[in-house]
Each structure stands twice: as C-alpha cells, then as structure tokens.
Write a protein that holds these residues in place. Sequence first.
Motif, mmCIF file in Angstrom:
data_model
loop_
_atom_site.group_PDB
_atom_site.id
_atom_site.type_symbol
_atom_site.label_atom_id
_atom_site.label_comp_id
_atom_site.label_asym_id
_atom_site.label_seq_id
_atom_site.Cartn_x
_atom_site.Cartn_y
_atom_site.Cartn_z
ATOM 1 N N ALA B 83 33.054 12.380 15.840
ATOM 2 C CA ALA B 83 32.842 11.360 14.820
ATOM 3 C C ALA B 83 33.612 11.686 13.536
ATOM 4 O O ALA B 83 34.045 10.788 12.818
ATOM 5 N N ALA B 144 35.784 -0.412 14.863
ATOM 6 C CA ALA B 144 34.395 -0.436 14.385
ATOM 7 C C ALA B 144 33.432 -0.805 15.523
ATOM 8 O O ALA B 144 32.387 -0.171 15.698
ATOM 9 N N VAL B 147 33.387 2.169 18.082
ATOM 10 C CA VAL B 147 32.661 3.367 17.620
ATOM 11 C C VAL B 147 31.169 3.075 17.466
ATOM 12 O O VAL B 147 30.331 3.921 17.790
ATOM 13 N N SER B 148 30.838 1.851 17.019
ATOM 14 C CA SER B 148 29.423 1.512 16.894
ATOM 15 C C SER B 148 28.742 1.627 18.261
ATOM 16 O O SER B 148 27.632 2.147 18.374
ATOM 17 N N TRP B 149 29.439 1.135 19.294
ATOM 18 C CA TRP B 149 28.875 1.222 20.649
ATOM 19 C C TRP B 149 28.769 2.679 21.096
ATOM 20 O O TRP B 149 27.748 3.140 21.562
ATOM 21 N N PHE B 151 28.796 5.477 19.435
ATOM 22 C CA PHE B 151 28.015 6.400 18.619
ATOM 23 C C PHE B 151 26.535 6.010 18.593
ATOM 24 O O PHE B 151 25.691 6.799 18.196
ATOM 25 N N GLY B 152 26.234 4.775 19.020
ATOM 26 C CA GLY B 152 24.887 4.223 18.906
ATOM 27 C C GLY B 152 23.770 5.152 19.358
ATOM 28 O O GLY B 152 22.854 5.462 18.576
ATOM 29 N N ARG B 161 21.498 5.363 11.284
ATOM 30 C CA ARG B 161 22.870 4.984 10.933
ATOM 31 C C ARG B 161 23.122 4.907 9.441
ATOM 32 O O ARG B 161 24.225 4.581 9.017
ATOM 33 N N SER B 166 27.447 8.791 10.027
ATOM 34 C CA SER B 166 27.326 7.640 10.909
ATOM 35 C C SER B 166 27.526 6.319 10.171
ATOM 36 O O SER B 166 28.067 5.378 10.734
ATOM 37 N N GLN B 170 30.566 2.951 11.353
ATOM 38 C CA GLN B 170 29.963 1.809 12.028
ATOM 39 C C GLN B 170 29.972 0.579 11.138
ATOM 40 O O GLN B 170 30.297 0.648 9.959
ATOM 41 N N GLY B 171 29.576 -0.536 11.742
ATOM 42 C CA GLY B 171 29.452 -1.775 10.976
ATOM 43 C C GLY B 171 30.805 -2.292 10.528
ATOM 44 O O GLY B 171 31.795 -2.177 11.253
ATOM 45 N N GLN B 295 26.276 -1.837 3.904
ATOM 46 C CA GLN B 295 27.603 -2.039 4.500
ATOM 47 C C GLN B 295 28.371 -3.106 3.723
ATOM 48 O O GLN B 295 29.562 -2.952 3.448
#
Lengths: 308, 321
Positions: B83, B144, B147-149, B151-152, B161, B166, B170-171, B295
């Motif tokens: 990450a 985005a 990585v959101s998927w 790292f979720g 998050r 994190s 994300q977002g 965000q």
Amino acid sequence: MTTNDQGAHTMELALETGALGKRYGRAWALRDCSLHLPAGRVAALVGPNGAGKTTLLHLAVGLLRPDAGQVRVFGRDPRDDTSVLAEIGFVAQDTPLYRDFTAVDLIRMGGKLNRRWDAPLARDRLASLGIPPDRPVGRLSGGQRAQVALALALAKRPRLLLLDEPIASLDPLARREFMQALMGAVAESGTTVLLSSHLLADLERACDYLIVLQTARVQLVGAVDDLLAQHRTLVGPRSTDTGTPRGVVSVVRARHTDRQSTLLVRRDDDAVIDPAWIEHDVTLEDLVLAYLAEADTRATRTAWEVTA
Amino acid sequence: MIWLTWRQHRKQALFTLIALAVVAAVMVPTGLAMHHRYERSGLAACLADLGDAQMIRQSEAAVHCQALSHQFQQQYSDLAFVAILFVILPVFVGLFFGAPLVAREVEQGTHRLVWTQSVSRRRWALTKFGLVGGVTVVLAVLYAVGVSWWFGPLVTASSGRMGYLSFDVQGVAPVGYTLFAVALGVFAGTLWRKVLPAMGAALVGFAAVRLTVETLARPRYMSPKTLTFSPQSVLRPNPATGDWVYGQGVRDAAGHLVASGAQIGPCAPPGCGGVAAGSYNWQLYQPGSRFWEFQAIETGIFLALTVLLVALAIRRLRDIA
C-alpha cells in the motif's frame, strides 16, 4: 533623403520595428531598434554572438514580448496572432526538431498545425536531397536536419522567412548546399528572407540587404548597393585631426600608421571629397567590420567609463 | 494538435500500459486470495454481524471476531507494505507525465518549432494539458477503484479506511493527488525548463504539500467527536465502525486525564480495584461514517491546487521564448 528611404514609403514592409527593446533582468538584449525590411529582400542580419540577433528574430516571430517599442510583420503585431504566424516561416537556432519523429511525421505535424501547408513541396525537396523519410531525424546529419527544418519552414509558403544562424553548425559543404537550397526556393516564390549569422562571408553573395547589430543596437541598415555607394575608404597622409574631411558626412573608422591614415567614411552624396585623399570603393566586409569595430570600441569605453 | 500529442507521447502511453499490466498481475491474484480468505475465515460475516452501532455489548462473538481480524492482519501484513507503493504512485505519474510536458520542449528547443506554426500557444497548452489530464483522470480512477477493491478486506479488518495509509489510496482522493502531481510537474517545468530539475522540484513539492495537508489540515476538516463510557459498562466501542481515533485514555471524576492511551473495564459491579470512583473512559475520534465527507474535502483541496497550478503554468508559458 536617399532613394531607398523614399522607396520604403511606397513599398510593402515585411518587417518593421520602432524603438524596439528587450531586456533580460537589467541588461538590454536589444535596444532602440528601429528598422525597415522591405518585402522581397534577402537580408543578412550580422553581428557577433550576443549582439541581439536571436532576440530580434524571436521578437519578430512573436516568441518574445517586447519591453519597449513595437514590431510589425506585414503591418501586424506577431504576438498572439496566428494569422501573422501563418505568414512567417521560422527556423530557430540549432534547427530544433522532435528527434524521435521521422521526416514524414514532421511533415504530417506541419499539416495538422497550419491551415496553409504544402506537403508535396516539403516531400519533393527532401526526396531530391536524398533524405530518408522513415528514419528519426535525430539520427540524421546536422546538414540533413537543417534541410528538414528548412523544408518545414518553406512548406508553410511563408511571405517572410526568418532563419537564426541556420548554417553555423554545418560543415562547409553542407553550408553551401543549404544556401543553394534556400536561394533556389526563395527565388521562385519571392519570399522575403532575414537570416542571421555571425559570419558575413556565408551571406555576402546571397543577400541584397544588410542589418548590422552590435551590443544590442542597430549599427547599420540598408540595401547593400546603397550602403556600398554611400561609403568610401580614404587613404591619405597621416592626420589624427578629428575633424571630417570635406565631402564626408561622418568617419566610421579611422586607422593610422606612422605615415598614412585610412578612413572608412560615409560620404555626402552631393559633394566632392577633398582631393587630398585617395578614394577607394569599399567591400561589404570592410564596411561591416568597420561598424562592428567602432561599436566595440565605444562599448568598451562605456564599460570602462572613459569618454571618447 | 491531438495527433501531435499522441505522436509525442505514445511511447509514454505504452510504458504506462506495461506498468499497469504489471501492477494488475500482482494485484488481481493477491486481491482474489485476500477476498477469498476474508470470506472463508468467517471474518466478513462476523464483522457484518457487529453492525455499525457506536457501542456494542462485549460478547464471545465480538472477541472471536477480533481474534479473526488479528489473524487476518498477521497473514497479510506484508501486503500492507504494498500500500505504501500505492501512496507514491501518483507522484510518479506527475514526474513522468507532467514534468516533461513543457520542460522537455524547452530543453530541446522544440517549443520554438511548435509555437511558431499557426497554432496559438494557449491552444497548444490547453490541448496538451487537456489530453494528458484526461488520460491521468482515467488512470487515477482505475487506480482508485482497483486499490479500493484490493485493499478493502485488510482495511476493514484493521483500523478502518479513515486511517493514514488507507485513506490515501481509496475513494476519490487519489484522483485529486494524481492530477495535482501532474499539474505540479507541468508548473515546475515552466519554472526550471529542464526535465530533471523539474522532476526533482515536483517530487519535493508534492511530498511537502501532501504531508502538510495530511498532518496539519486533515485532522481539522471537521471537529472530532468525544466518546465517554463507564468502566463498569458492558458496552464497548464497536471495532467495526472504522473510526479514526485521535486519542483515548481514562479521566477522573474532575475530567483530568489520569491514563493516556489506555482504557479500563469492563469490570464486575463492585468496581475496578484501585480506580477512583467516577473515573471514565474517554476517546476523541472522527467517526468512520465521515469517510466520504473527508474524501470530498481532501479531493477538493487538491483539485483547487491543480487548477491554480495550471493557470500559473499557462501564465508562465507566455514568457518562455
């Protein structure tokens, strides 16, 4: 008033500057530059390195914004006006090209960036010069790159062609080929040309108009024939008298040996020169060197804060 | 202009695609494995069972769920370092897309070729910035979402998050960062006019702005909430809310902090031995539910900086010859 000046009023002016100046920080790269370049001329812009030649050309093509005065190309301000840009073909110093583009790519690029674009002209020129169409131009010789840059400038079908030291980095053979190509092209089209060089010899045969720049100022400007007719070299017995001889408007440059003095002078059209002096015609090279040397001396005196 | 932009940058585009493929080749298998493990271990289900209430009863199930979380985090702790790579990815886009855009032209003198054709400098700039910006947005959105998927599960299993690493990957914030990095690269190129110094300046500038916003501005976007609860209470803060906890401790009846970074309880009804009566647990935090507000504010800041830098770059272009 000379015949040339009268002509300038009726003739279209390709380039005209009035009290034009450009400053970098506190130093003036070009100052008080007022000149006319009538359309149809092939003009040499001569001066040593750092005299302001590139600055003048960049002002003329709208790359630079003046800090004083104005510049007009065919009567219009070249800055931020794409219709004026379309009239100007410009070859910058060191003939910059995208090095990974092939000549074909560059011709295509020109077509995308110009409304008036003669791609066949560029292709024919490069084909006749034997320049490979599909090799990145970064791998061509300096002479070939200069030819590509010239072909791109000519393909705009410009009314004014500006070239900044186009042959400075070329070998003698490539220089001759470049000048031949240039002269052949502009003879056909009647394009006005202004090309700069720090070497007069390269331009002497090709040009009929002369602009001499030195230390950021215009030292001499005019048609070559007129300039040669207006100047004389006078040789006579040594005389360090600062007054000008009869029939002379001004002494440009005086040199003295133990026995004799040699003066390069601007003569008075209507008067006869004092017969004590022997008159000789001047060559273009004498003329330019005299003006450059004189300007140099003046600049040095100013730098040392000595008055003449 | 569009053709020229494509012709000039097609090599960069190819390298970008290769880099994307490499990243995807790492992310997709590890992401699938992580998601699989997350579901299979029962962690997903038990975290869902915890719900989103602020306080929950300390139950057997909750303890078990926390154990599963720890196990999951342990297993994939190495990947959490990946990450960090994602955090610095936007600056690479800025360095390699943004910095050379003007700087390479000036360095090689080709601006004198392209700006003396019949296209205005402004149109040249807007087309190039627009196209490169557009590609950047597409890349950043892909990044985005991916990585959101990916790292979720790890994020949900750990502190949520809103946490430092994190939140940044994300977002929509990464889109803001990436555009900012490109704009900064372009602007640096109009100042230094050589590719390498422009890249260096963009790198330093990006790090400085990101760190400043992250450490000084972000905690202040909204005023934090305070949570207090008695040591005797059987209700504890819910670990599944994903709150960003600034600080926690124990305060005495007068409100003075007597123990920092600790919580006590739950204790049996007679009270906790050795703790003064009236003491309570205290926590200062941003609720995890504020993720999208944060965000939006963060992205807004970086988009505003992007617009400012592009405007400045276009201004600077007028003085380049």
